[in-house]
Design a protein around this motif. Structure first.
Motif, mmCIF file in Angstrom:
data_model
loop_
_atom_site.group_PDB
_atom_site.id
_atom_site.type_symbol
_atom_site.label_atom_id
_atom_site.label_comp_id
_atom_site.label_asym_id
_atom_site.label_seq_id
_atom_site.Cartn_x
_atom_site.Cartn_y
_atom_site.Cartn_z
ATOM 1 N N GLU A 2 0.822 -1.216 0.000
ATOM 2 C CA GLU A 2 0.000 0.000 0.000
ATOM 3 C C GLU A 2 0.849 1.256 0.000
ATOM 4 N N ALA A 3 1.940 1.227 0.748
ATOM 5 C CA ALA A 3 2.831 2.402 0.785
ATOM 6 C C ALA A 3 3.427 2.652 -0.592
ATOM 7 N N TYR A 4 3.834 1.593 -1.268
ATOM 8 C CA TYR A 4 4.375 1.736 -2.626
ATOM 9 C C TYR A 4 3.307 2.290 -3.565
ATOM 10 N N GLN A 9 0.979 6.779 -6.799
ATOM 11 C CA GLN A 9 -0.078 7.728 -7.140
ATOM 12 C C GLN A 9 0.436 9.166 -7.114
ATOM 13 N N GLN A 10 1.278 9.489 -6.128
ATOM 14 C CA GLN A 10 1.832 10.841 -6.043
ATOM 15 C C GLN A 10 2.745 11.131 -7.236
ATOM 16 N N HIS A 11 3.582 10.181 -7.595
ATOM 17 C CA HIS A 11 4.489 10.384 -8.716
ATOM 18 C C HIS A 11 3.730 10.426 -10.045
ATOM 19 N N LEU A 12 2.657 9.680 -10.139
ATOM 20 C CA LEU A 12 1.824 9.730 -11.339
ATOM 21 C C LEU A 12 1.161 11.105 -11.460
ATOM 22 N N THR A 13 0.736 11.655 -10.343
ATOM 23 C CA THR A 13 0.177 13.012 -10.350
ATOM 24 C C THR A 13 1.230 14.017 -10.802
ATOM 25 N N ALA A 34 10.762 8.588 -10.967
ATOM 26 C CA ALA A 34 10.181 8.160 -9.696
ATOM 27 C C ALA A 34 9.097 7.118 -9.938
ATOM 28 N N LEU A 35 8.312 7.308 -10.968
ATOM 29 C CA LEU A 35 7.264 6.353 -11.312
ATOM 30 C C LEU A 35 7.870 5.008 -11.707
ATOM 31 N N ASP A 36 8.933 5.039 -12.485
ATOM 32 C CA ASP A 36 9.618 3.796 -12.862
ATOM 33 C C ASP A 36 10.136 3.063 -11.629
ATOM 34 N N GLY A 37 10.717 3.818 -10.696
ATOM 35 C CA GLY A 37 11.208 3.213 -9.455
ATOM 36 C C GLY A 37 10.081 2.598 -8.645
#
Length: 56
Positions: A2-4, A9-13, A34-37
């Motif tokens: 869930e944390a991941y 979601q934040q990086h996608l935003t 960041a999204l890739d990570g």
């Protein structure tokens, strides 16, 4: 997991904001890498869960 997912979601935003505001610098530094990570972390966590289930 869930944390991941919340980080994802934040990086996608951030990625969407960079695209919407035509800010490649923001999109690149705060979004895509960041999204890739995040996706790699989720994949690793999922693989670990699958291996633990196989051992049970």
């Amino acid at each position: 997991m869930e944390a991941y997912y919340l980080e994802l979601q934040q990086h996608l935003t951030n990625l969407r904001l960079g695209v919407a505001h035509q800010s490649p610098d923001y999109q690149w530094w705060h979004g895509q890498p960041a999204l890739d990570g995040d996706l790699l972390h989720i994949k690793g966590a999922y693989d670990l869960l699958q291996r633990q289930r196989a051992l049970e």
